[in-house]
Scaffold this motif. Structure first.
Motif, PDB file in Angstrom:
ATOM      1  N   GLU A 175      59.574 -21.682 -18.295  1.00 55.30           N
ATOM      2  CA  GLU A 175      58.752 -21.644 -17.091  1.00 55.30           C
ATOM      3  C   GLU A 175      59.631 -22.035 -15.898  1.00 55.30           C
ATOM      4  OE1 GLU A 175      56.414 -22.821 -13.889  1.00 55.30           O
ATOM      5  OE2 GLU A 175      57.198 -24.425 -15.164  1.00 55.30           O
ATOM      6  N   GLN A 176      59.532 -21.293 -14.808  1.00 57.04           N
ATOM      7  CA  GLN A 176      60.435 -21.458 -13.672  1.00 57.04           C
ATOM      8  C   GLN A 176      60.439 -22.871 -13.083  1.00 57.04           C
ATOM      9  OE1 GLN A 176      59.716 -18.375 -10.766  1.00 57.04           O
ATOM     10  NE2 GLN A 176      60.392 -16.760 -12.150  1.00 57.04           N
ATOM     11  N   ALA A 177      59.280 -23.435 -12.853  1.00 57.02           N
ATOM     12  CA  ALA A 177      59.220 -24.767 -12.240  1.00 57.02           C
ATOM     13  C   ALA A 177      59.835 -25.818 -13.158  1.00 57.02           C
ATOM     14  CB  ALA A 177      57.783 -25.132 -11.889  1.00 57.02           C
ATOM     15  N   ALA A 178      59.569 -25.713 -14.451  1.00 56.18           N
ATOM     16  CA  ALA A 178      60.140 -26.669 -15.407  1.00 56.18           C
ATOM     17  C   ALA A 178      61.659 -26.542 -15.456  1.00 56.18           C
ATOM     18  CB  ALA A 178      59.535 -26.451 -16.795  1.00 56.18           C
ATOM     19  N   PHE A 179      62.148 -25.315 -15.389  1.00 55.68           N
ATOM     20  CA  PHE A 179      63.589 -25.042 -15.395  1.00 55.68           C
ATOM     21  C   PHE A 179      64.248 -25.666 -14.166  1.00 55.68           C
ATOM     22  CE2 PHE A 179      67.185 -22.128 -14.435  1.00 55.68           C
ATOM     23  CZ  PHE A 179      67.864 -22.139 -15.653  1.00 55.68           C
ATOM     24  N   ALA A 180      63.677 -25.396 -13.000  1.00 56.91           N
ATOM     25  CA  ALA A 180      64.234 -25.928 -11.749  1.00 56.91           C
ATOM     26  C   ALA A 180      64.175 -27.454 -11.738  1.00 56.91           C
ATOM     27  CB  ALA A 180      63.485 -25.346 -10.550  1.00 56.91           C
ATOM     28  N   LYS A 181      63.079 -28.007 -12.186  1.00 56.39           N
ATOM     29  CA  LYS A 181      62.923 -29.465 -12.218  1.00 56.39           C
ATOM     30  C   LYS A 181      63.962 -30.095 -13.138  1.00 56.39           C
ATOM     31  CE  LYS A 181      59.509 -33.042 -13.265  1.00 56.39           C
ATOM     32  NZ  LYS A 181      58.128 -33.283 -13.729  1.00 56.39           N
ATOM     33  N   HIS A 182      64.192 -29.483 -14.287  1.00 63.22           N
ATOM     34  CA  HIS A 182      65.172 -30.022 -15.229  1.00 63.22           C
ATOM     35  C   HIS A 182      66.578 -29.962 -14.637  1.00 63.22           C
ATOM     36  CE1 HIS A 182      66.227 -31.419 -19.236  1.00 63.22           C
ATOM     37  NE2 HIS A 182      67.322 -30.682 -19.103  1.00 63.22           N
ATOM     38  N   LEU A 183      66.936 -28.852 -14.024  1.00 58.95           N
ATOM     39  CA  LEU A 183      68.266 -28.743 -13.428  1.00 58.95           C
ATOM     40  C   LEU A 183      68.436 -29.688 -12.242  1.00 58.95           C
ATOM     41  CD1 LEU A 183      69.069 -24.936 -13.636  1.00 58.95           C
ATOM     42  CD2 LEU A 183      69.984 -26.808 -15.023  1.00 58.95           C
ATOM     43  N   LEU A 184      67.376 -29.920 -11.501  1.00 56.49           N
ATOM     44  CA  LEU A 184      67.442 -30.845 -10.372  1.00 56.49           C
ATOM     45  C   LEU A 184      67.818 -32.248 -10.850  1.00 56.49           C
ATOM     46  CD1 LEU A 184      66.953 -30.881  -7.287  1.00 56.49           C
ATOM     47  CD2 LEU A 184      64.611 -31.589  -7.778  1.00 56.49           C
ATOM     48  N   MET A 185      67.415 -32.589 -12.043  1.00 59.91           N
ATOM     49  CA  MET A 185      67.746 -33.891 -12.615  1.00 59.91           C
ATOM     50  C   MET A 185      69.263 -34.064 -12.726  1.00 59.91           C
ATOM     51  SD  MET A 185      66.225 -35.392 -16.193  1.00 59.91           S
ATOM     52  CE  MET A 185      66.754 -33.932 -17.081  1.00 59.91           C
ATOM     53  N   TYR A 186      69.976 -32.974 -12.996  1.00 57.20           N
ATOM     54  CA  TYR A 186      71.430 -33.017 -13.098  1.00 57.20           C
ATOM     55  C   TYR A 186      72.122 -32.755 -11.760  1.00 57.20           C
ATOM     56  CZ  TYR A 186      70.539 -32.492 -18.109  1.00 57.20           C
ATOM     57  OH  TYR A 186      70.106 -32.650 -19.398  1.00 57.20           O
ATOM     58  N   TYR A 187      71.638 -31.773 -11.032  1.00 51.50           N
ATOM     59  CA  TYR A 187      72.308 -31.346  -9.814  1.00 51.50           C
ATOM     60  C   TYR A 187      72.052 -32.281  -8.631  1.00 51.50           C
ATOM     61  CZ  TYR A 187      73.054 -26.806 -12.151  1.00 51.50           C
ATOM     62  OH  TYR A 187      73.421 -25.794 -13.009  1.00 51.50           O
ATOM     63  N   GLU A 188      70.864 -32.816  -8.549  1.00 57.63           N
ATOM     64  CA  GLU A 188      70.480 -33.702  -7.445  1.00 57.63           C
ATOM     65  C   GLU A 188      69.646 -34.856  -8.016  1.00 57.63           C
ATOM     66  OE1 GLU A 188      71.495 -33.481  -4.366  1.00 57.63           O
ATOM     67  OE2 GLU A 188      72.423 -31.504  -4.502  1.00 57.63           O
ATOM     68  N   ARG A 221      64.689 -38.162  -8.557  1.00 58.88           N
ATOM     69  CA  ARG A 221      64.039 -39.474  -8.662  1.00 58.88           C
ATOM     70  C   ARG A 221      63.006 -39.653  -7.549  1.00 58.88           C
ATOM     71  NH1 ARG A 221      63.765 -44.059  -6.399  1.00 58.88           N
ATOM     72  NH2 ARG A 221      65.342 -43.628  -4.835  1.00 58.88           N
ATOM     73  N   LEU A 222      63.356 -39.253  -6.328  1.00 56.32           N
ATOM     74  CA  LEU A 222      62.424 -39.396  -5.209  1.00 56.32           C
ATOM     75  C   LEU A 222      61.173 -38.544  -5.396  1.00 56.32           C
ATOM     76  CD1 LEU A 222      64.947 -39.378  -2.243  1.00 56.32           C
ATOM     77  CD2 LEU A 222      63.535 -41.305  -2.977  1.00 56.32           C
ATOM     78  N   LEU A 223      61.352 -37.337  -5.913  1.00 49.79           N
ATOM     79  CA  LEU A 223      60.210 -36.434  -6.085  1.00 49.79           C
ATOM     80  C   LEU A 223      59.358 -36.754  -7.298  1.00 49.79           C
ATOM     81  CD1 LEU A 223      61.959 -33.044  -5.256  1.00 49.79           C
ATOM     82  CD2 LEU A 223      60.246 -34.218  -3.868  1.00 49.79           C
TER      83      LEU A 223
END
Length: 110
Positions: free
Chosen positions: A84-97, A102-104
């Motif tokens: 799922e796109q949102a889950a994918f982006a959220k997971h990558l954000l954990m590594y990339y930013e 954490r803030l979101l």
């Protein structure tokens, strides 16, 4: 303009450890992406072709932590891996930013 004391500490911390930590996090993201690609039974060349990338070596660069999944193709990358796109982006954000993640989303576990 006078600098606030906490800004000085941030600048020192950022300059000292941000680059190695960011590279390590990109590598962890790449390992996760490589496993998802393997789960989808796609080669690097297959995934690159499906994403319309000219060179499959870009997939290798991402999986080895030398690059990131570009935001503009994150949704398509997720679709090709069956995530799922949102889950994918959220997971990558954990590594990339990680700080933005954490803030979101708070201090959720990986």
């Amino acid at each position: 303009m006078k600098r606030v004391k906490h800004q000085d500490g941030f600048a020192e911390r950022s300059a000292g450890k941000a680059a190695p930590e960011a590279k390590q996090l990109r590598k962890l993201a790449g390992d996760w992406l490589k496993q998802r690609r393997a789960d989808a039974e796609l080669s690097q060349a297959d995934l690159a072709a499906r994403l319309g990338l000219k060179y499959y070596t870009f997939i290798s660069q991402v999986e080895n932590g030398f690059s990131r999944v570009p935001t503009e193709i994150m949704g398509a990358w997720a679709n090709e891996l069956g995530i799922e796109q949102a889950a994918f982006a959220k997971h990558l954000l954990m590594y990339y930013e990680p700080e933005l993640h954490r803030l979101l989303f708070g201090a959720e576990s990986k």
